[in-house]
Design a protein around this motif. Structure first.
Motif, PDB file in Angstrom:
ATOM      1  N   GLU A  93      38.799  40.310  39.936  1.00 17.93           N
ATOM      2  CA  GLU A  93      37.947  40.848  40.991  1.00 17.93           C
ATOM      3  C   GLU A  93      38.115  39.976  42.226  1.00 17.93           C
ATOM      4  O   GLU A  93      37.977  38.756  42.170  1.00 17.93           O
ATOM      5  N   GLY A  94      38.455  40.585  43.354  1.00 18.95           N
ATOM      6  CA  GLY A  94      38.664  39.827  44.578  1.00 18.95           C
ATOM      7  C   GLY A  94      37.370  39.507  45.306  1.00 18.95           C
ATOM      8  O   GLY A  94      36.287  39.925  44.885  1.00 18.95           O
ATOM      9  N   ALA A  95      37.498  38.789  46.401  1.00 17.15           N
ATOM     10  CA  ALA A  95      36.325  38.437  47.204  1.00 17.15           C
ATOM     11  C   ALA A  95      35.668  39.665  47.812  1.00 17.15           C
ATOM     12  O   ALA A  95      34.465  39.670  48.079  1.00 17.15           O
ATOM     13  N   ASP A  96      36.451  40.708  48.046  1.00 24.83           N
ATOM     14  CA  ASP A  96      35.926  41.973  48.540  1.00 24.83           C
ATOM     15  C   ASP A  96      36.785  43.105  47.972  1.00 24.83           C
ATOM     16  O   ASP A  96      37.732  42.856  47.212  1.00 24.83           O
ATOM     17  N   THR A  97      36.445  44.345  48.325  1.00 22.96           N
ATOM     18  CA  THR A  97      37.168  45.491  47.769  1.00 22.96           C
ATOM     19  C   THR A  97      38.643  45.470  48.149  1.00 22.96           C
ATOM     20  O   THR A  97      39.520  45.785  47.330  1.00 22.96           O
ATOM     21  N   LEU A  98      38.946  45.093  49.380  1.00 23.91           N
ATOM     22  CA  LEU A  98      40.338  45.051  49.819  1.00 23.91           C
ATOM     23  C   LEU A  98      41.143  44.057  48.996  1.00 23.91           C
ATOM     24  O   LEU A  98      42.293  44.324  48.620  1.00 23.91           O
ATOM     25  N   THR A 100      40.482  43.131  45.901  1.00 26.37           N
ATOM     26  CA  THR A 100      40.650  43.712  44.572  1.00 26.37           C
ATOM     27  C   THR A 100      41.754  44.759  44.585  1.00 26.37           C
ATOM     28  O   THR A 100      42.582  44.834  43.671  1.00 26.37           O
ATOM     29  N   CYS A 101      41.782  45.582  45.635  1.00 25.94           N
ATOM     30  CA  CYS A 101      42.844  46.575  45.780  1.00 25.94           C
ATOM     31  C   CYS A 101      44.214  45.905  45.799  1.00 25.94           C
ATOM     32  O   CYS A 101      45.172  46.407  45.197  1.00 25.94           O
ATOM     33  N   ALA A 102      44.320  44.772  46.474  1.00 28.19           N
ATOM     34  CA  ALA A 102      45.593  44.055  46.546  1.00 28.19           C
ATOM     35  C   ALA A 102      46.050  43.603  45.161  1.00 28.19           C
ATOM     36  O   ALA A 102      47.253  43.639  44.841  1.00 28.19           O
ATOM     37  N   ASN A 103      45.108  43.197  44.316  1.00 27.00           N
ATOM     38  CA  ASN A 103      45.451  42.796  42.952  1.00 27.00           C
ATOM     39  C   ASN A 103      45.967  43.991  42.135  1.00 27.00           C
ATOM     40  O   ASN A 103      46.891  43.847  41.327  1.00 27.00           O
TER      41      ASN A 103
END
Length: 276
Positions: A93-98, A100-103
């Motif tokens: 889970e990333g720091a924000d949605t963007l 997370t999308c990158a992962n």
């Protein structure tokens, strides 16, 4: 491979009997997060193939979105065949949605590595966070990565789009150019324990595809359209729909190639069903 402009090529003549192997188009790949998953069972960014009928493997998914996706699939498997062949890739889970999308995008960009890693080629891809967009003029990054990579494994993807209005769902559809994407413009309201929550519809559609494929022996003559979606407490919003009136919102969404789920209505001409 690319044939040489000047040189020679070698081909093998296939004129001998070979065994016929059936194709299975019901294998699913899920790419999502679960912060409390068992890290030994599901290491980050690692493909793990499971049966969704294996309660231990499902329990190890924890309580995050991966578990919600698997539950959505399992809810549709209402016959004796109670498990789906699913490959799980857990991302951070990333720091924000963007972030997370990158992962998720990083996994999609290496999607051709997955079949060899698990000895199975998934034909249905469920990638998370597809309903998010930075603004109404921008394509979701996961959608862009799906368009670039689905063809490499001959897969299709059911993707969630904005479920708040028909206009936003159609606007999101206009950012897509791949015939391998099937956008869904409504979310599911489901119970998780005693809590009623909103979850993506895409895993439920994927589970329906598996159910129909298994019940018909994989033949392409029985579509999964106009079938019941199980396990729903309700929909994120009611979409007006009639089989007889092409001007309804549901028909407008279908005309724009956005899939819907509609409620049945008892005793109403043109309703999708008498109930459910």
């Amino acid at each position: 491979m690319t044939a040489p402009t000047f040189g020679m090529t070698f081909t093998r003549v296939f004129d001998e009997p070979v065994p016929v192997l059936g194709a299975d188009f019901s294998k699913i790949l899920i790419i999502e997060t679960s912060e409390d998953a068992n890290a030994d069972t599901y290491p980050l960014d690692t493909a793990v193939r499971i049966s969704t009928g294996d309660s231990t493997m499902v329990a190890d998914l924890g309580t995050g979105m991966l578990a919600a996706y698997v539950q959505g699939i399992n809810d549709q498997l209402s016959d004796l065949n109670s498990g789906a062949d699913v490959t799980i890739v857990r991302v951070a889970e990333g720091a924000d949605t963007l972030a997370t999308c990158a992962n998720i995008v990083a996994v999609l960009n290496a999607i051709t590595d997955i079949p060899s890693a698990v000895n199975a080629t998934p034909r249905i891809v469920l990638a998370g966070r597809t309903a998010w967009r930075a603004d109404l003029d921008t394509t979701n990054p996961v959608i862009a990565a799906l368009e670039a990579n689905l063809g490499k494994i001959l897969a299709v993807a059911v993707v969630d789009v904005d479920d708040t209005s028909a206009a936003n769902a159609i606007d999101a559809r206009e950012t897509m150019s791949s015939e391998r994407l099937m956008p869904v413009g409504v979310a599911a309201r489901v119970y998780e324990g005693e809590v009623l929550v909103t979850r993506p519809m895409s895993p439920r559609v994927a589970g329906l595809m598996v159910r129909v494929d298994n019940s018909t022996g994989g033949t392409p003559f029985d579509p999964f359209a106009n079938r019941a979606i199980y396990g729903l407490a309700g929909l994120s919003r009611k979409i007006p729909f009639s089989l007889l009136d092409g001007s309804t919102e549901g028909q407008q969404l279908l005309e724009a190639n956005v899939a819907i789920v509609a409620e049945g209505e008892t005793g109403v001409d043109g309703a999708i069903s008498d109930g459910g």
